[in-house]
Design a protein around this motif. Sequence first.
Motif, mmCIF file in Angstrom:
data_model
loop_
_atom_site.group_PDB
_atom_site.id
_atom_site.type_symbol
_atom_site.label_atom_id
_atom_site.label_comp_id
_atom_site.label_asym_id
_atom_site.label_seq_id
_atom_site.Cartn_x
_atom_site.Cartn_y
_atom_site.Cartn_z
ATOM 1 N N VAL A 294 43.867 39.779 74.135
ATOM 2 C CA VAL A 294 43.775 39.651 75.598
ATOM 3 C C VAL A 294 42.860 40.708 76.210
ATOM 4 N N LYS A 295 43.077 41.971 75.923
ATOM 5 C CA LYS A 295 42.299 43.023 76.595
ATOM 6 C C LYS A 295 40.816 42.987 76.233
ATOM 7 N N PRO A 296 40.438 42.971 74.945
ATOM 8 C CA PRO A 296 38.992 42.922 74.659
ATOM 9 C C PRO A 296 38.325 41.652 75.161
ATOM 10 N N ALA A 297 39.073 40.549 75.260
ATOM 11 C CA ALA A 297 38.476 39.283 75.688
ATOM 12 C C ALA A 297 38.373 39.144 77.195
ATOM 13 N N LEU A 298 39.248 39.838 77.939
ATOM 14 C CA LEU A 298 39.312 39.618 79.388
ATOM 15 C C LEU A 298 38.959 40.827 80.241
ATOM 16 N N ARG A 299 38.942 42.039 79.685
ATOM 17 C CA ARG A 299 38.773 43.233 80.528
ATOM 18 C C ARG A 299 37.451 43.226 81.302
ATOM 19 N N HIS A 300 36.414 42.617 80.760
ATOM 20 C CA HIS A 300 35.121 42.598 81.444
ATOM 21 C C HIS A 300 34.938 41.356 82.307
ATOM 22 N N ARG A 301 35.953 40.506 82.325
ATOM 23 C CA ARG A 301 35.836 39.266 83.088
ATOM 24 C C ARG A 301 36.617 39.297 84.403
ATOM 25 N N LEU A 302 37.367 40.360 84.645
ATOM 26 C CA LEU A 302 38.088 40.477 85.904
ATOM 27 C C LEU A 302 37.162 41.097 86.953
ATOM 28 N N ILE A 303 37.032 40.442 88.096
ATOM 29 C CA ILE A 303 36.215 40.950 89.188
ATOM 30 C C ILE A 303 37.155 41.538 90.236
ATOM 31 N N LEU A 304 37.107 42.855 90.396
ATOM 32 C CA LEU A 304 37.999 43.534 91.332
ATOM 33 C C LEU A 304 37.497 43.386 92.764
ATOM 34 N N ASN A 305 38.432 43.417 93.706
ATOM 35 C CA ASN A 305 38.042 43.413 95.117
ATOM 36 C C ASN A 305 37.745 44.851 95.567
ATOM 37 N N PHE A 306 37.438 45.002 96.851
ATOM 38 C CA PHE A 306 37.078 46.335 97.350
ATOM 39 C C PHE A 306 38.218 47.327 97.144
ATOM 40 N N GLU A 307 39.442 46.893 97.389
ATOM 41 C CA GLU A 307 40.589 47.787 97.241
ATOM 42 C C GLU A 307 40.752 48.233 95.794
ATOM 43 N N GLY A 308 40.566 47.312 94.875
ATOM 44 C CA GLY A 308 40.672 47.657 93.462
ATOM 45 C C GLY A 308 39.615 48.652 93.036
ATOM 46 N N GLU A 309 38.369 48.441 93.533
ATOM 47 C CA GLU A 309 37.287 49.374 93.206
ATOM 48 C C GLU A 309 37.564 50.745 93.814
ATOM 49 N N ALA A 310 38.016 50.756 95.074
ATOM 50 C CA ALA A 310 38.260 52.022 95.772
ATOM 51 C C ALA A 310 39.388 52.819 95.135
ATOM 52 N N ASP A 311 40.409 52.123 94.636
ATOM 53 C CA ASP A 311 41.555 52.799 94.024
ATOM 54 C C ASP A 311 41.326 53.122 92.554
#
Length: 330
Positions: A294-311
């Motif tokens: 799960v982690k190696p396959a999906l970690r680069h495919r999640l697009i964070l929103n502004f709040e996720g990037e800021a935190d």
Amino acid sequence: MTEPNVQAQVETFERLVARVREEVSKRIVGQREVVDGVLTVLLGGGHGLLEGVPGLGKTLLVRTLADALELSFARIQFTPDLMPADVLGTTVIAEGVGAPKLEFQRGPVFAHVVLADEVNRATPKTQSALLEAMQEASVTVSGTTHALEEPFMVLATQNPLEMEGTYPLPEAQLDRFMLKLEVPFPSHEELHAILERTTGPELAAPSAVVTRAELVAMRGLVRSVPVTAHVRDYAVRILEATHPGSATAPASVKQYVRFGASPRGAQAMLTAAKVRTLFGGRFSAGIDDVRDAVKPALRHRLILNFEGEADGVRPDALLDDVLAATREVR
């Protein structure tokens, strides 16, 4: 396929993988998870993104793997002034006997294993030169399409610390990497082993222990590993839980994720699970195999929103929540 034949093929697969690991260990200290991740990408027919600070042996690992598998290797150092033609090749005027004629000179992408070193240092125009090669295993220059010889794999590296003067990979290109592997810093004992090995006599040269024909057969075996309906359904529900609009998404995903993983993420999970199944000497993928992927396959495919990037939210932490919220259903 009869059961004895299957067992014999799985045993052969295990033996060849063990030989490759042994050759890689002649140069690379530790990093078993990363080595297996790169092998998973190769055997699964995909491409890999390695992320880690400089000096952790990423380039040496890729070169050693190519040597152990008797594959051609090319290293492309990505820089801001690198042009697409420097990667793909270009058409030139060849002068010889008779009238001059146009001739295509192949670029370094025409190799079995291509190391795109510090891929995020090149401009988007040059980064995009790899898109067709990674998706179609071909290169089109001046209207002519040139097929790349199989097996073909791109292994790209990037430094997570140095962001100045870099061009982050767009989501469309990130999605073409089957796995994103994080290369950890060595342990205390591994640092001692690295210093002993690299400051003494010359490093041992790896031998080619797997032929191209054997590698093609191993990739075919990966494709034939069966996946039951409930295991496939588990992978689908994991993927759905990465989307904030899904009813099964955990609270952290709904809070921090703008867009979840694409269907390629589910394909990567199942393919990696099949390879890990064969690593374990089995011939039927299970839930644990999917969870490990799960982690190696999906970690680069999640697009964070502004709040996720800021935190400063880490995708792996979100995926831990997804795994905790998704149960096996038979």
